[in-house]
Structures are given as structure tokens and as C-alpha cells.
Design an enzyme around this catalytic site. Structure first.
Site, PDB file in Angstrom:
ATOM      1  N   CYS A   1       1.898 -40.828  13.581  1.00 42.31           N
ATOM      2  CA  CYS A   1       1.130 -41.454  12.413  1.00 42.31           C
ATOM      3  C   CYS A   1       1.238 -41.541  11.216  1.00 42.31           C
ATOM      4  O   CYS A   1       1.412 -42.511  10.344  1.00 42.31           O
ATOM      5  CB  CYS A   1      -0.350 -40.839  11.736  1.00 42.31           C
ATOM      6  SG  CYS A   1      -0.118 -39.196  10.798  1.00 42.31           S
TER       7      CYS A   1
ATOM      8  N   GLU B   1      -6.700 -39.354   6.553  1.00 44.46           N
ATOM      9  CA  GLU B   1      -5.080 -39.509   7.253  1.00 44.46           C
ATOM     10  C   GLU B   1      -4.886 -40.379   8.360  1.00 44.46           C
ATOM     11  O   GLU B   1      -5.375 -40.242   9.907  1.00 44.46           O
ATOM     12  CB  GLU B   1      -4.486 -37.986   6.898  1.00 44.46           C
ATOM     13  CG  GLU B   1      -3.287 -38.576   7.457  1.00 44.46           C
ATOM     14  CD  GLU B   1      -2.197 -38.224   8.816  1.00 44.46           C
ATOM     15  OE1 GLU B   1      -1.958 -39.463   9.020  1.00 44.46           O
ATOM     16  OE2 GLU B   1      -2.666 -36.868   8.780  1.00 44.46           O
TER      17      GLU B   1
END
Length: 691
Positions: free
Chosen positions: A301, A262
Site C-alpha cells: 500500500c 489504512e
């Protein structure tokens, strides 16, 4: 927390806390307070037996977790959450040293605890109280039903290794740990060095709780240079961090080791053409954009990096964002009263963000809000001025050329976003896709047609899409917040992997296997009765048996009951269901599915309950539903029905004095044709209560 923060940060491996020998730790990396620059701790893993830690997980950890069912592990997850909740003030105090405000820490600490609670609940609701998960329906492999196929999930034999980013040292670890633990897979956490001391703190709380099964959780504080040499088939690596680092680690991953990533992505937020200045959608868009720029100082993120707005709204968006930042954002030490945005995690990270801002400027971006200059910040003593902290002001850049490559490729991992404009929905979708794959895109619009058109163009580029409008703005969890029940991950640059997503994440830590065999064999392997397997009628009605007495395959075969035309008409008038197939012989006969007037399906299900039920008080406490109901053969006046009810699956609850029993119900007519099939769900006492 039981140690001085300036010592070398311990690791927790092979059931004990470990620090390097003094000579080995002499070269430890110094970690500093993000606001003041003061030394917090030192980090070194020199001399740590990483191979031994991995083997400890595969042996001791695997054995201790293997002794537990899904539900027992789920109960422990809740206990972990409660243990952390009881001591979370300690975590908040430590978190402030990373640059996190109270609101930031809530996202990280309470968010991580919330993941434990969520997976505890999902584990008990959606998984069996066993160690095998059955996936999908039975696949018949023979005409006579003697040979069947089924897919099952069983846990992997290795260790789940986490390599985490610095921005969420609690949530980032727990969102991986919870599904791995629930699957029965031990975890080794490698936190990022700048905030690893907060990860060490939550692990210490769990260790001191004495709740962790042996070997189920280990922590390595420091580098793991030999990690990929020690991994083998059955192990998993879950990485969170930069796309470039993920690519390098993926190339080093041994064959047979699952690697999921991720990674940072150039996430977008689109303002719909209907969401003009003054609409609820415009206001929600601006609030969300400023929140995503400033929460965790933009070190997320999932943060918005590209604000994609209609050309006609660009100036209004800039003005509104500037006004909100001026009104809401107070930059400073998180320990100071009133501070709403802290520093970046380190001076090195600040310098990296400024370097990327310069790259965006060189590509045509104009800073329209904020400045790269060192800002004034509020100190812990409430004074204003320059500090030794890693502070940076929120910045919004504006690109006149929305097709400039850099704005879709360069990420300044801080409180920085870029504004782009579009003219048509297809142009907006193309700009979103230019990011090369994102974790999330949000869309502020109340125009359903625009939303549907844009969704068709952006879904394949995103792991998650959030639509924000006046109806959900107050309840929305926000652009940047992954939820335990929904997939977190994304294609392309976002890493190509998936985390969370409810039980999907649990199954990621398990192996799906197609199993073939007889009904009796599949029943024995899965704990779920299969049609054609042995069924028992010992003369005691199954409803008279507690969970301690009931066995898979216990059955009652009912007597028959004839259905008359009067029965059908009585049911029709009593319920109000006078559909023509039950009341009009000529119309029913013209229907290709019916021979004439037929009984109501729900009449048959109601009668079936009367045929199989034992009415006296007893271990069966309640019927709480039916599942998978299918009507197969119509029943005409003069036909008879009977029912076979077989105990299909027994699921005791770990925290209650009862459990669930799923019964296989089959209604047949006088010709032994199947009329209906369904599952009956009941709650049954574990032990028979005293009369």
C-alpha cells in the site's frame, strides 16, 4: 507447525483451535501456492460462533489484560517477539508459498517482530507502570487550587477487530496487535484469505508459547459476514485494504464503534530539479523506485505508483530504471536460488493488475519498461520458462499528459509505476495532491529551498513525507517502510486514519476523559501527586526509603539558606557564567525582568539539591535528570531560599531491581514566593540492599 497444510485452516477462538464440521467445510475456498498453483490449504468459517468469540474477548480477554499494568504488558510483548524469533524459520518457509522472497519475508516477518520489540521498549520508557495514562498538564479550575482538571486515558471495554490485507499477513497483524495489547484491549484478527495460513502460523506459535493472556488474541480464518451486526460501543475496527472496501465497511459500522482505515493510495516519489543524472540523489531515486516496484512484487500500500520527475530528466530516469531492473531483478519461485522478485499472491490478483494496466494504457500511458505478456520465470528447480504461477514482469508506463485522471486514480497493485513530468515546484506539488491523499510521498533532492517549498504544498496530502539525499541515503529506511514510532496512515483516499505513531497508537485504543476534582482526589485517581494534595513528613528522609517503603506524597521541607553577593560572584567565576545580570548592577537594573544583580538560576538549583539531599548511601541510586524547569521569581543578594521536595510518581521497573521516582521540587524565597519549579528524576532500589 502441527498440522497438514492441505487441511481446512483452523481458527483460534474462545481459547481453542476450531475447524468447521466436515459438512460445513465442504464449500471451503482453495488457497494455492503463488508460484506453482499447488493447493496449500482450504479456508472456511462456516459454523463459527463469531458472537461468542467477540464476547469472550470482551469478558475473559478484558479481565486477563486488565490485571496487568502497561509495563507488564510491555514485557510480554518482548517475550512474544522472542518466541516468534526462535521459530521464524518456520514462518519463512511458509511465507515463500505466498510468493514472498527472503527479502520480502524479512519485511513482513522480522518487521512484525520488530514492531513487538519497539512497542515493548516504548511501553516501558514512555508509559507509567500502572493502568491509567495522564495526558497533558494540570488545568487549574479555582483560584485557591482546591479544584483541578486533568485529562486521562483508560482502556476501552471492547475488542479490537483487525481486517487485514493479504500482502503483510504477519506485520499487518502485529502492527495493530502490539498497541492494542499494550493498551489492554483484546484483539480478534481476520486475515485475508490468500495468505491467512501465514497469519495462522504466527498465531499458533504464540499460542504454543503459553505466554498469551486468556482471550487476548483470537484468529478467524475465513469470512465474517455477521461481524458488523455483532459490534457495539467500545469496540474498534482496524481495516487495511482497498479504498472501495473501506468505504463499504465504514458505512456498515454501528454508531459508537471506532473505525480506522489504512487503504491503498497512489503514492508519489518526486525527483528534485537539482538531482540530475550522476548526482547521489538521482542514483538514490532510481534505486528506491526499483525497490518499491519489486519488493513484494509491488503489492504494498506504500509502493510508489507515480514517479514525478523534471521533464529534462525523464529519459535518463527511464534508462536508469531499465538498466537497474535488468541488472538486479530475477523473477521466479522464491525458493529458487538467486530469485529477487516473486509472483503476485494469486492468479486472480495477476489478472486484476493486468486489467488496471490496460486502464492506464487506455488513458494514455505507454509501457516503456516491461510487458504485460506472461514472462519467463525461474522455477524452484532453477529451470527457466512459463509456470502456473502468478508472475508478472515489472512495468513502467510513461504519461505525456501528467494531468490524465487515470494516472492519479487507477492503481495497478503490483510491480507497476507511471512516470510523469513537471516544470515547477508548484506543478510537482499539484501532481502529488492529485492522488487524493496518500500514505507517503518521497522526495529526492539536496536543495533545501526546493524541499521546503514542496513540503508546504504536499504535507497536507500525505501521512508521511521522506526526503532522500546524499546525507541520509545509506541510513534511510526507505519510501515504503512505515516505522513503529511514526504515524502510518494518510488523508483522503489513504483512509483518513492513523496507525503506529508510537504511543499515539496505544491511545487510539483508549478513551480520553477530562477528570475534575480536588488535588487529593486526582492524586488517588491518577497515581500522580498534585500540588495541594496531602503531603507527609514522617521524620524519615524520603531518600532513606526504598520503593517498597516510599509513598506518593512523602515530602522533605528543607531549611533556608541565604544568598549573598559573594556567593553569586563565586559561582560566576567558578562556572564562567559572568552574564551581566549577575555581575553588573546598573545593566541588570535596566533589564525589565530584574531588580538589579540576581543569583544564577543554576546556582539556586544546585543549592536546592544540597538542601534536600541525604548524602549517605541508600536506596537512591542516582539522579538521572531534571524536567520542566522554570525560573519564576528572581533572587537578589540577601534573599533566602528553601525547597519542598515531594514524591510525585513512583514507577517500578518490571525487569530490574530498581525503579524511577519523579519528585516535585519547588524553590521558594523568604516571602514564600515561588522561585523555581521542576521535576527531579531518580533511580531507587525496590528493596533496601543489605549494608
Amino acid at each position: 507447525m502441527g498440522r497438514r497444510m492441505t487441511e481446512v485452516l483452523p481458527s483460534y477462538v474462545q481459547g481453542a483451535w476450531w475447524t468447521p464440521e466436515s459438512d460445513a467445510g465442504a464449500g471451503a475456498l482453495i488457497v494455492r501456492d503463488a508460484s506453482t498453483g499447488e493447493e496449500v490449504t482450504r479456508v472456511s468459517s462456516d459454523g463459527l460462533d463469531l458472537a461468542g468469540a467477540l464476547e469472550y474477548a470482551r469478558t475473559v480477554g478484558h479481565a486477563s489484560l486488565g490485571a496487568l499494568t502497561f509495563h507488564q504488558r510491555a514485557v510480554l510483548l518482548k517475550q512474544f517477539a522472542l518466541a516468534l524469533t526462535q521459530r521464524k524459520d518456520e514462518l519463512y518457509a511458509i511465507s515463500a508459498r505466498t510468493g514472498a522472497t527472503k527479502a520480502d519475508s524479512w519485511v513482513d516477518i522480522d518487521g512484525g517482530i520488530g514492531v513487538l520489540f519497539a512497542y515493548s521498549g516504548k511501553g516501558r520508557r514512555e508509559l507509567p507502570n500502572s493502568q491509567v495514562y495522564v495526558d497533558g498538564p494540570v488545568e487549574p479550575l479555582s483560584k485557591d487550587g482546591s479544584f483541578l482538571g486533568r485529562h486521562v486515558f483508560t482502556r476501552l471495554p471492547g475488542v479490537a477487530v483487525q481486517i487485514n490485507a493479504f500482502n503483510f499477513p504477519v506485520w499487518g497483524a502485529l502492527e495493530k496487535f502490539a498497541p492494542a495489547f499494550l493498551a489492554g484491549m483484546p484483539t480478534l484478527v481476520k486475515p485475508a484469505t490468500p495468505t491467512g495460513y501465514l497469519a495462522e502460523a504466527f498465531v499458533r506459535i504464540l499460542v504454543e508459547s503459553d505466554l498469551l493472556p486468556d482471550g487476548s488474541l483470537q484468529l478467524v480464518s475465513g469470512s465474517v459476514p455477521t461481524l458488523f451486526d455483532e459490534l457495539r460501543l467500545g469496540d474498534i475496527v482496524g481495516f487495511t485494504g482497498s479504498a472501495s472496501t473501506a468505504a463499504g465497511l465504514r458505512s456498515r459500522t454501528p454508531s459508537g464503534v471506532r473505525f480506522t482505515a489504512e487503504t491503498d493510495s497512489i503514492n508519489a516519489s518526486v525527483l528534485g530539479p537539482d538531482a540530475t543524472d550522476g548526482t547521489p540523489e538521482f542514483d538514490a531515486y532510481v534505486r528506491q523506485l526499483v525497490t518499491e516496484m519489486t519488493t513484494k512484487a509491488g503489492q504494498k500500500c506504500t509502493a510508489i505508483r507515480r514517479a514525478i520527475v523534471p521533464a529534462a530528466s525523464a529519459d535518463a530516469v527511464v534508462d536508469a530504471v531499465r538498466a537497474r531492473i535488468d541488472a538486479k531483478v530475477v523473477l521466479g519461485d522464491p525458493r529458487a536460488e538467486g530469485v529477487t522478485m516473486g509472483p503476485l499472491v494469486s492468479l486472480a490478483q495477476r489478472d486484476e493488475v493486468l486489467r488496471q494496466v490496460r486502464a492506464l494504457q487506455d488513458a494514455g500511458g505507454r509501457i516503456v519498461i516491461g510487458s504485460p505478456d506472461v514472462p519467463a520465470a525461474r522455477g524452484a528447480d532453477d529451470s527457466m520458462g512459463s509456470t502456473d504461477g502468478a508472475f508478472i514482469a515489472p512495468m513502467l508506463l510513461r504519461f505525456d499528459d501528467a494531468d490524465a485522471d487515470a494516472v492519479h486514480e487507477v492503481e495497478a497493485f503490483g510491480p507497476v509505476a507511471s512516470l510523469l513530468t513537471y516544470s515547477t515546484p508548484s506543478e510537482a506539488a499539484a501532481l502529488v495532491a492529485r492522488g487524493g491523499g496518500s500514505l507517503v510521498t518521497s522526495v529526492a533532492t539536496h536543495d533545501r529551498a526546493f524541499a521546503a517549498e514542496l513540503m508546504g504544498g504536499i504535507a497536507a496530502s500525505n501521512g508521511r513525507v521522506l526526503f532522500l539525499d546524499r546525507d541520509d541515503a545509506r541510513s534511510s529506511t526507505g519510501h515504503g517502510s512505515p516505522m513503529p514510532g511514526l504515524v502510518h496512515g494518510g488523508p483522503g483516499r489513504a483512509g483518513g486514519g492513523e496507525e503506529l505513531g508510537g504511543i499515539r497508537a496505544v491511545l487510539h485504543h483508549m478513551q480520553r476523559t477530562a477528570v475534575q476534582g480536588s488535588p487529593d482526589m486526582l492524586t488517588a485517581l491518577t497515581g500522580v501527586w498534585h500540588a495541594g494534595a496531602t503531603a507527609r513528613d514522617d521524620g524519615i528522609h524520603p531518600f532513606r526509603k526504598s520503593l517498597a517503603q516510599l509513598q506518593i506524597g512523602d515530602r522533605i521541607a528543607s531549611a533556608s539558606r541565604e544568598v549573598t553577593l559573594d556567593d553569586i560572584e563565586t559561582f560566576a567565576h567558578f562556572t564562567g557564567d559572568t552574564f551581566y545580570a549577575h555581575m553588573d548592577e546598573q545593566a541588570a537594573a535596566a533589564n525589565p525582568f530584574f531588580p538589579g544583580r540576581v543569583a544564577h538560576g543554576y546556582l539556586l538549583v544546585s543549592w536546592a539539591a544540597g538542601l534536600f539531599v541525604d548524602p549517605e548511601p541508600g536506596p537512591v541510586l542516582a539522579n538521572y535528570g531534571l524536567e520542566n524547569l522554570r525560573f519564576i521569581t528572581p533572587v537578589s543578594p540577601g534573599d533566602s531560599i528553601r525547597v519542598d521536595l515531594t514524591a510525585k510518581q513512583i514507577t517500578p521497573r518490571e525487569t530490574d531491581e530498581y525503579g524511577e521516582v519523579r519528585w516535585d521540587a519547588v524553590i521558594r524565597n523568604q516571602n514564600d514566593d515561588t522561585v523555581a519549579t521542576y521535576d527531579v528524576l531518580t533511580l531507587v532500589e525496590k528493596e533496601r540492599s543489605a549494608a
